[in-house]
Design a protein around this motif. Structure first.
Motif, PDB file in Angstrom:
ATOM      1  N   LEU A 139     -18.884   3.675  -3.608  1.00 31.87           N
ATOM      2  CA  LEU A 139     -17.727   2.955  -3.572  1.00 31.87           C
ATOM      3  C   LEU A 139     -16.709   3.483  -4.705  1.00 31.87           C
ATOM      4  CD1 LEU A 139     -16.198   0.291  -2.370  1.00 31.87           C
ATOM      5  CD2 LEU A 139     -16.327  -0.895  -4.358  1.00 31.87           C
ATOM      6  N   ALA A 140     -16.779   3.626  -6.014  1.00 28.52           N
ATOM      7  CA  ALA A 140     -16.371   4.617  -6.602  1.00 28.52           C
ATOM      8  C   ALA A 140     -15.703   6.142  -5.624  1.00 28.52           C
ATOM      9  CB  ALA A 140     -16.627   4.701  -8.186  1.00 28.52           C
ATOM     10  N   ARG A 141     -17.054   6.318  -5.404  1.00 30.40           N
ATOM     11  CA  ARG A 141     -16.469   8.121  -4.628  1.00 30.40           C
ATOM     12  C   ARG A 141     -15.474   7.549  -3.684  1.00 30.40           C
ATOM     13  NH1 ARG A 141     -21.790   8.351  -4.276  1.00 30.40           N
ATOM     14  NH2 ARG A 141     -22.900   8.735  -6.828  1.00 30.40           N
ATOM     15  N   GLY A 142     -15.691   6.505  -3.225  1.00 32.06           N
ATOM     16  CA  GLY A 142     -14.774   6.092  -1.929  1.00 32.06           C
ATOM     17  C   GLY A 142     -13.025   6.068  -1.953  1.00 32.06           C
ATOM     18  N   HIS A 143     -13.277   5.790  -3.116  1.00 31.42           N
ATOM     19  CA  HIS A 143     -12.166   4.572  -3.889  1.00 31.42           C
ATOM     20  C   HIS A 143     -11.202   5.952  -4.998  1.00 31.42           C
ATOM     21  CE1 HIS A 143     -12.598   1.939  -1.671  1.00 31.42           C
ATOM     22  NE2 HIS A 143     -11.765   1.273  -1.109  1.00 31.42           N
ATOM     23  N   ARG A 144     -12.497   7.121  -4.578  1.00 28.35           N
ATOM     24  CA  ARG A 144     -11.924   8.120  -5.630  1.00 28.35           C
ATOM     25  C   ARG A 144     -10.351   8.530  -6.641  1.00 28.35           C
ATOM     26  NH1 ARG A 144     -15.337  13.379  -5.140  1.00 28.35           N
ATOM     27  NH2 ARG A 144     -16.589  12.381  -4.796  1.00 28.35           N
ATOM     28  N   THR A 145      -9.069   8.283  -5.317  1.00 29.13           N
ATOM     29  CA  THR A 145      -7.956   8.923  -5.777  1.00 29.13           C
ATOM     30  C   THR A 145      -7.428   8.043  -6.422  1.00 29.13           C
ATOM     31  OG1 THR A 145      -7.912  10.249  -3.679  1.00 29.13           O
ATOM     32  CG2 THR A 145      -5.868   9.117  -4.804  1.00 29.13           C
ATOM     33  N   VAL A 146      -7.466   7.066  -6.174  1.00 33.64           N
ATOM     34  CA  VAL A 146      -6.881   5.777  -6.305  1.00 33.64           C
ATOM     35  C   VAL A 146      -7.090   5.488  -8.263  1.00 33.64           C
ATOM     36  CG1 VAL A 146      -7.377   2.690  -7.217  1.00 33.64           C
ATOM     37  CG2 VAL A 146      -6.429   3.949  -5.058  1.00 33.64           C
ATOM     38  N   LEU A 147      -8.940   5.729  -8.475  1.00 33.88           N
ATOM     39  CA  LEU A 147      -9.421   6.267  -9.670  1.00 33.88           C
ATOM     40  C   LEU A 147      -8.888   6.985  -9.877  1.00 33.88           C
ATOM     41  CD1 LEU A 147     -13.154   5.261  -9.252  1.00 33.88           C
ATOM     42  CD2 LEU A 147     -11.822   3.320  -9.378  1.00 33.88           C
ATOM     43  N   LYS A 164       0.897  -0.979  -0.091  1.00 36.20           N
ATOM     44  CA  LYS A 164      -0.226  -0.336  -0.120  1.00 36.20           C
ATOM     45  C   LYS A 164       1.200   1.181   0.355  1.00 36.20           C
ATOM     46  CE  LYS A 164      -3.157   2.096   2.562  1.00 36.20           C
ATOM     47  NZ  LYS A 164      -4.811   2.381   3.483  1.00 36.20           N
TER      48      LYS A 164
END
Length: 150
Positions: free
Chosen positions: A122-130, A53
């Motif tokens: 879920l996408a909003r929660g992982h916005r940075t990764v996306l 990570k």
């Protein structure tokens, strides 16, 4: 051949024996702990996941910086009419997306809308990764596109 008392090492006294026993216990404890650590798969997995990570965050930061630089370079080279056309296209895309969203709300079945809402959350929660992944793809595309032209 007989041994004389001078040839034999002197027998350890009780205090020396206690120290040797204590040292042996300490060494044995360390060995047991090392073996326990090796067999604790969950802890080793969590440790490895933490390392991965951390590496991903560093790589994401690097990609973010490269993307910002590439974006800036591309924007600097674009003529104003192209920028205006891109702004118009973006507006049209937003309007079309809003219209599609309204149609989706009217016509999609409830379970499907719920599943889509969960995915969006879920996408909003992982916005940075996306965003980093999208930026990386953009940089790769721009790099390969430049090589083809050059």
């Amino acid at each position: 051949m007989t041994h004389t008392p001078a040839d034999q090492p002197s027998a350890p006294n009780p205090e020396q024996l206690r120290e040797q026993i204590e040292q042996t216990r300490h060494d044995l404890g360390q060995t047991v702990q090392a073996l326990a650590d090796k067999t604790d798969v969950k802890a080793r997995t969590q440790h490895k996941a933490g390392e991965l990570k951390e590496q991903a965050v560093v790589k994401a930061d690097e990609l973010k910086a490269q993307t910002a630089k590439a974006t800036s370079q591309v924007q600097d080279k674009l003529p104003d009419p192209v920028k205006d056309k891109a702004a118009q296209a973006a507006g049209q895309v937003r309007a079309t997306a809003a219209q599609a969203g309204r149609m989706w709300e009217k016509k999609a079945p409830a379970p499907l809308r719920q599943k889509a809402a969960q995915s969006a959350q879920l996408a909003r929660g992982h916005r940075t990764v996306l965003l980093v992944a999208a930026a990386g793809v953009t940089v790769l595309w721009l790099t390969s596109h430049r090589r083809k032209k050059g």
